[in-house]
Design a protein around this motif. Structure first.
Motif, PDB file in Angstrom:
ATOM      1  N   ARG A  50       0.823  -1.207   0.000  1.00  0.00           N
ATOM      2  CA  ARG A  50       0.000   0.000   0.000  1.00  0.00           C
ATOM      3  C   ARG A  50       0.862   1.263   0.000  1.00  0.00           C
ATOM      4  NH1 ARG A  50      -5.315   0.593   1.452  1.00  0.00           N
ATOM      5  NH2 ARG A  50      -4.731   2.738   0.963  1.00  0.00           N
ATOM      6  N   THR A 179      -2.694   8.561   3.523  1.00  0.00           N
ATOM      7  CA  THR A 179      -3.985   8.042   3.059  1.00  0.00           C
ATOM      8  C   THR A 179      -4.358   6.770   3.810  1.00  0.00           C
ATOM      9  OG1 THR A 179      -3.687   8.992   0.855  1.00  0.00           O
ATOM     10  CG2 THR A 179      -5.242   7.165   1.061  1.00  0.00           C
ATOM     11  N   LEU A 180      -3.403   5.860   3.934  1.00  0.00           N
ATOM     12  CA  LEU A 180      -3.656   4.606   4.641  1.00  0.00           C
ATOM     13  C   LEU A 180      -3.976   4.865   6.113  1.00  0.00           C
ATOM     14  CD1 LEU A 180      -3.739   1.541   4.749  1.00  0.00           C
ATOM     15  CD2 LEU A 180      -1.247   1.545   4.989  1.00  0.00           C
ATOM     16  N   GLU A 183      -7.540   5.732   6.462  1.00  0.00           N
ATOM     17  CA  GLU A 183      -8.413   4.569   6.334  1.00  0.00           C
ATOM     18  C   GLU A 183      -8.421   3.744   7.621  1.00  0.00           C
ATOM     19  OE1 GLU A 183      -7.597   2.280   2.799  1.00  0.00           O
ATOM     20  OE2 GLU A 183      -7.104   4.087   1.674  1.00  0.00           O
ATOM     21  N   LEU A 184      -7.270   3.632   8.259  1.00  0.00           N
ATOM     22  CA  LEU A 184      -7.190   2.895   9.522  1.00  0.00           C
ATOM     23  C   LEU A 184      -7.907   3.657  10.642  1.00  0.00           C
ATOM     24  CD1 LEU A 184      -3.522   1.645   9.152  1.00  0.00           C
ATOM     25  CD2 LEU A 184      -5.550   0.179   9.275  1.00  0.00           C
ATOM     26  N   LYS A 186     -10.561   5.443  10.168  1.00  0.00           N
ATOM     27  CA  LYS A 186     -11.976   5.173   9.907  1.00  0.00           C
ATOM     28  C   LYS A 186     -12.362   3.792  10.420  1.00  0.00           C
ATOM     29  CE  LYS A 186     -15.363   4.731   6.167  1.00  0.00           C
ATOM     30  NZ  LYS A 186     -15.567   4.744   4.688  1.00  0.00           N
ATOM     31  N   LEU A 187     -11.499   2.802  10.176  1.00  0.00           N
ATOM     32  CA  LEU A 187     -11.763   1.446  10.669  1.00  0.00           C
ATOM     33  C   LEU A 187     -11.842   1.430  12.189  1.00  0.00           C
ATOM     34  CD1 LEU A 187     -11.981  -1.624   9.999  1.00  0.00           C
ATOM     35  CD2 LEU A 187      -9.490  -1.721  10.286  1.00  0.00           C
ATOM     36  N   PHE A 292      -8.379  -4.927   5.229  1.00  0.00           N
ATOM     37  CA  PHE A 292      -9.612  -4.218   5.560  1.00  0.00           C
ATOM     38  C   PHE A 292     -10.844  -5.114   5.424  1.00  0.00           C
ATOM     39  CE2 PHE A 292      -6.969  -0.422   4.750  1.00  0.00           C
ATOM     40  CZ  PHE A 292      -7.253   0.281   5.914  1.00  0.00           C
ATOM     41  N   ARG A 296     -13.209  -6.069   8.679  1.00  0.00           N
ATOM     42  CA  ARG A 296     -14.638  -5.755   8.722  1.00  0.00           C
ATOM     43  C   ARG A 296     -15.479  -7.028   8.851  1.00  0.00           C
ATOM     44  NH1 ARG A 296     -12.840  -1.105   5.399  1.00  0.00           N
ATOM     45  NH2 ARG A 296     -13.341   0.720   6.697  1.00  0.00           N
TER      46      ARG A 296
END
Length: 310
Positions: A50, A179-180, A183-184, A186-187, A292, A296
């Motif tokens: 990534r 960016t990653l 995203e983490l 948000k997770l 991801f 989830r």
């Protein structure tokens, strides 16, 4: 030990071929100009791909679908470590990898366990089963990637080390890591919201791999076996876990994808619970899945098992 004999033999083969100058002139870059990165197992490969994107080539030392704890290395893999511009590993998790890194790439390695505080094994993990080795003093739980917050910090550090190895692309690595990281974040927010108010907060797992996840979100993990999934629980341990499951009203006993579900099934039958998968993401077993998607899927399994409001 068989592992040490194998690695010693591997090292001897490589040293015998050293006259070929393998890796000495590449500076850690391939003929195509991309930085050569070696990763020890899947979550670290995920980060490297990534953040590195098309600026790097990534070699993973643990084959997809293989259990990473006791991985052994062949001569080609040790050569890849020797040639790499950066090796990403977790010290103490895979002894064969640790030894190869110390011999071949000590100055070009990132131990992700040095980036964030690691947790000690859960209290129940200190139970000693006769005939099995006891945990080393000060041993830490390696499964740090199951905490998205810690994993994001590791991603940032990896970008920094990639930039040091490849300064011309440092800004690209930093941008992709940012960016990653988002995203983490948000997770992490998804997990925190979904697990905030649940009917139960205890998770019974076949393998004590979810201490970081439990610690982050206020859950309690009850592991049937220890940090090593190959360890066999004692009859006393099985009885104690079954009693804990009954007392907390556990409805689900979790097993994982890379080891046998038999022990989890035994406990489930004993207490009248069902079984379900909770994946420690030590390796990807389904095409198209990644960190991801599995995290989830784990969250969905947890909310169903714990009686969390939808």
């Amino acid at each position: 030990m068989p592992r040490r004999r194998l690695l010693a033999a591997t090292a001897a083969v490589l040293l015998a071929a050293a006259g070929a100058g393998c890796g000495d002139e590449s500076g850690g870059f391939g003929a195509d100009g991309r930085l050569a990165v070696v990763t020890a197992f899947y979550p670290l490969e995920f980060l490297a791909r990534r953040i590195g994107a098309d600026a790097v080539t990534v070699t993973e030392l643990t084959k997809p679908g293989s259990e990473p704890h006791d991985v052994e290395l062949n001569p080609r893999q040790v050569a890849a470590i020797s040639d790499a511009g950066l090796v990403v590993h977790l010290a103490g998790f895979q002894p064969a990898v640790d030894e190869a890194v110390a011999q071949e790439a000590a100055d070009r390695a990132l131990d992700v366990g040095s980036v964030v505080p690691l947790l000690s094994p859960a209290a129940d993990e200190h139970e000693h089963v006769p005939g099995e080795p006891e945990h080393a003093e000060g041993a830490k739980d390696p499964h740090v990637w199951l905490d998205p917050v810690r994993f994001a910090t590791i991603a940032d550090k990896l970008a920094e080390r990639l930039g040091q190895a490849d300064p011309a692309r440092a800004a690209q690595y930093t941008a992709r890591a940012a960016t990653l990281h988002g995203e983490l974040d948000k997770l992490n927010a998804e997990y925190a919201a979904a697990l905030r108010t649940c009917a139960r907060r205890e998770i019974v797992t076949s393998h004590t791999a979810f201490h970081y996840l439990a610690d982050r979100y206020g859950l309690t993990e009850v592991g049937i076996t220890g940090i090593s999934p190959e360890s066999e629980p004692s009859p006393q341990r099985l009885a104690r876990v079954a009693e804990q499951a009954r007392s907390t009203g556990t409805t689900t006993i979790f097993f994982e994808t890379l080891v046998s579900p038999k022990v989890a099934e035994t406990i489930a039958r004993e207490v009248g619970a069902r079984t379900a998968v909770l994946d420690p993401i030590e390796g990807i077993t389904e095409a198209g899945s990644d960190y991801f998607t599995v995290m989830r899927a784990n969250l969905s399994a947890l909310t169903a098992a714990l009686g969390c409001p939808s």
